[in-house]
Write a protein that holds these residues in place. Structure first.
Motif, mmCIF file in Angstrom:
data_model
loop_
_atom_site.group_PDB
_atom_site.id
_atom_site.type_symbol
_atom_site.label_atom_id
_atom_site.label_comp_id
_atom_site.label_asym_id
_atom_site.label_seq_id
_atom_site.Cartn_x
_atom_site.Cartn_y
_atom_site.Cartn_z
ATOM 1 N N ILE A 143 -7.150 11.211 -3.211
ATOM 2 C CA ILE A 143 -6.713 11.848 -1.971
ATOM 3 C C ILE A 143 -6.070 12.938 -1.813
ATOM 4 O O ILE A 143 -4.968 12.942 -2.662
ATOM 5 N N ASP A 144 -6.319 13.847 -1.042
ATOM 6 C CA ASP A 144 -5.357 14.861 -1.039
ATOM 7 C C ASP A 144 -4.249 14.719 0.016
ATOM 8 O O ASP A 144 -4.664 14.354 1.045
ATOM 9 N N ALA A 145 -2.930 14.656 -0.394
ATOM 10 C CA ALA A 145 -1.949 14.326 0.186
ATOM 11 C C ALA A 145 -1.725 15.122 1.567
ATOM 12 O O ALA A 145 -1.303 14.769 2.487
ATOM 13 N N ALA A 146 -1.794 16.470 1.259
ATOM 14 C CA ALA A 146 -1.594 17.443 2.591
ATOM 15 C C ALA A 146 -2.646 17.150 3.559
ATOM 16 O O ALA A 146 -2.429 17.147 4.612
ATOM 17 N N THR A 147 -3.652 17.086 3.314
ATOM 18 C CA THR A 147 -4.717 16.986 4.303
ATOM 19 C C THR A 147 -5.161 15.477 4.621
ATOM 20 O O THR A 147 -6.031 15.310 5.613
ATOM 21 N N ILE A 153 -3.132 11.868 -4.412
ATOM 22 C CA ILE A 153 -2.775 10.476 -4.337
ATOM 23 C C ILE A 153 -4.037 9.505 -4.858
ATOM 24 O O ILE A 153 -5.453 9.877 -4.502
ATOM 25 N N TRP A 154 -3.993 8.710 -6.039
ATOM 26 C CA TRP A 154 -5.107 7.970 -6.279
ATOM 27 C C TRP A 154 -4.807 6.378 -6.123
ATOM 28 O O TRP A 154 -3.719 5.971 -6.156
ATOM 29 N N THR A 155 -6.036 5.745 -5.733
ATOM 30 C CA THR A 155 -6.072 4.559 -5.546
ATOM 31 C C THR A 155 -7.344 3.664 -6.122
ATOM 32 O O THR A 155 -8.317 4.621 -6.056
ATOM 33 N N VAL A 156 -7.007 2.402 -6.655
ATOM 34 C CA VAL A 156 -8.204 1.758 -7.028
ATOM 35 C C VAL A 156 -8.532 0.425 -6.263
ATOM 36 O O VAL A 156 -7.319 -0.301 -5.840
ATOM 37 N N THR A 157 -9.567 0.278 -5.819
ATOM 38 C CA THR A 157 -9.913 -0.823 -5.173
ATOM 39 C C THR A 157 -10.725 -1.775 -5.881
ATOM 40 O O THR A 157 -11.194 -1.752 -6.828
ATOM 41 N N MET A 171 4.001 2.099 -2.801
ATOM 42 C CA MET A 171 4.258 3.290 -1.794
ATOM 43 C C MET A 171 4.556 4.601 -2.818
ATOM 44 O O MET A 171 5.111 4.421 -3.973
ATOM 45 N N VAL A 172 3.919 5.642 -2.263
ATOM 46 C CA VAL A 172 4.390 6.992 -2.848
ATOM 47 C C VAL A 172 4.807 7.833 -1.687
ATOM 48 O O VAL A 172 4.244 7.574 -0.587
ATOM 49 N N GLN A 173 5.598 8.772 -2.169
ATOM 50 C CA GLN A 173 6.104 9.698 -1.124
ATOM 51 C C GLN A 173 5.649 11.138 -1.375
ATOM 52 O O GLN A 173 5.833 11.813 -2.452
ATOM 53 N N TRP A 174 5.202 11.894 -0.174
ATOM 54 C CA TRP A 174 4.953 13.448 -0.507
ATOM 55 C C TRP A 174 5.410 13.915 0.650
ATOM 56 O O TRP A 174 4.943 13.799 2.154
ATOM 57 N N ASP A 175 6.258 14.805 0.451
ATOM 58 C CA ASP A 175 6.911 15.505 1.594
ATOM 59 C C ASP A 175 7.761 14.594 2.287
ATOM 60 O O ASP A 175 8.564 13.560 1.767
ATOM 61 N N LYS A 176 7.690 14.420 3.555
ATOM 62 C CA LYS A 176 8.450 13.420 4.429
ATOM 63 C C LYS A 176 7.550 12.153 4.832
ATOM 64 O O LYS A 176 8.152 11.372 5.512
ATOM 65 N N TYR A 177 6.275 12.120 4.040
ATOM 66 C CA TYR A 177 5.513 10.908 4.395
ATOM 67 C C TYR A 177 5.199 10.063 3.408
ATOM 68 O O TYR A 177 5.225 10.343 1.965
ATOM 69 N N VAL A 178 5.403 8.834 3.516
ATOM 70 C CA VAL A 178 5.039 7.623 2.559
ATOM 71 C C VAL A 178 3.865 7.046 2.677
ATOM 72 O O VAL A 178 3.263 6.744 4.028
ATOM 73 N N PHE A 179 3.098 6.990 1.593
ATOM 74 C CA PHE A 179 1.782 6.308 2.044
ATOM 75 C C PHE A 179 1.829 4.956 1.030
ATOM 76 O O PHE A 179 2.505 4.762 0.188
#
Length: 334
Positions: A222-226, A199-203, A150-158
């Protein structure tokens, strides 16, 4: 699970400078209950193995997945035992437990009184209070059974959905509810957030014959805002990139692809040469000390004997190596 009891030892660290203490969680073999915890002091090169059982007189459990620190408490996630042990990071003694859980993976602290725990086999994320260790709720993930980092940007956790999945879930921490999904490649294994809000992820691409599909793995930005995928860097079919992480300044990516590779977050192509060359070793765990920028690489060897950890400088110089427990998988820096 046979936890003990066994004889106990006393440990105590009166003062530890930032960056000079490293916990290593050793997974152990699945269903063998031989997970362990090691503690390393970089300034002296001293390694203490089996510190959990030595401090508490009980076994850690089956598959030590990850560990995080909040204030002076260490939270050790023991996956197959379905429990989180909370320890004093100076004495290694247990001060609390969180559970039972199905198959916990990683912890993210939302605030001083709220934290999330992802799960491999439960289509819910567990919410608990880090002060009281009480489970306070669950977040329904809409049928996604496997949530990981998990990572957090603003009030959102991804959070990335790994097993037989291809989604990044977006959670509103004010409502504790999933509010969006981002599609990436098959089976995203890792998740980080850089200094630019990306945000970066590897598959890993799945495996041949998988009912969910099989494709070339890839690195996504991935752009966390959009919440849109901005870039995709493809590997070859059959490659197994893993263990994506960032340095302390959040501007350089590191990952395992047989060798250890590193790449600036603003670069447009993969590096030509690896940071640490593959020499027949099984690089299994990887992380970067956010204070010193030293790079820690775990070698599982044959998955049966105690593994080896290598510590490198940010210039790629080998600084130290030491034996730990069976299948060292993750690092936790204090």
């Amino acid at each position: 699970m046979d936890y003990g009891p066994m004889d106990e030892e006393d440990f105590f660290f009166q003062y530890v400078p930032s960056g000079d203490g490293v916990f290593i969680t050793n997974e152990g073999n699945f269903m063998y209950g031989n997970a362990s915890l090691s503690y390393y002091t970089p300034s002296t090169g001293e390694i203490r193995n089996e510190v959990f059982i030595r401090a508490n007189g009980i076994n850690l459990g089956d598959v030590a997945q990850s560990m995080v620190i909040k204030d002076d408490r260490g939270f050790i996630v023991v996956n197959n035992s379905g429990i989180i042990f909370v320890i004093d990071i100076d004495t290694f003694k247990v001060v609390g437990e969180i559970g039972p859980l199905t198959s916990p993976r990683h912890i993210h602290f939302v605030s001083d009184t709220k934290a999330y725990v992802t799960d491999l086999y439960d289509p819910r994320i567990t919410v608990f209070n880090p002060r009281t260790y009480e489970i306070t709720g669950r977040i329904d993930t809409g049928g996604h059974n496997s949530t990981e980092q998990m990572v957090q940007w603003d009030k959102y956790v991804f959070t990335n959905c790994w097993s037989y999945d291809n989604r990044i879930l977006v959670i509103n921490t004010e409502t504790d509810a999933v509010v969006d999904e981002i599609e990436v490649g098959i089976q995203p294994t890792s998740l980080v957030l850089d200094r630019n809000g990306k945000i970066w992820t590897v598959t890993d691409g799945g495996y041949e014959g998988s009912p969910y599909g099989y494709e070339a793995p890839a690195l996504f930005r991935i752009d966390a805002a959009t919440r849109t995928v901005e870039k995709r860097f493809d590997f070859a079919v059959g490659d197994r990139p893993s263990q994506l992480c960032l340095n302390g300044t959040l501007d350089t990516l590191y990952f395992i692809h047989k060798s250890v590779w590193r790449m600036g977050v603003e670069e447009d192509r993969f590096p030509v040469r690896p940071f640490i060359e593959y020499r027949g070793t099984i690089f299994y765990g990887l992380d970067v000390n956010p204070v010193t920028s030293d790079v820690y690489v775990a070698d599982a060897i044959d998955y049966q004997q105690p593994g080896i950890v290598y510590r490198y400088s940010s210039d790629g110089e080998l600084l130290d190596s030491f034996r730990v427990g069976i299948i060292p998988g993750s690092f936790c820096f204090r």
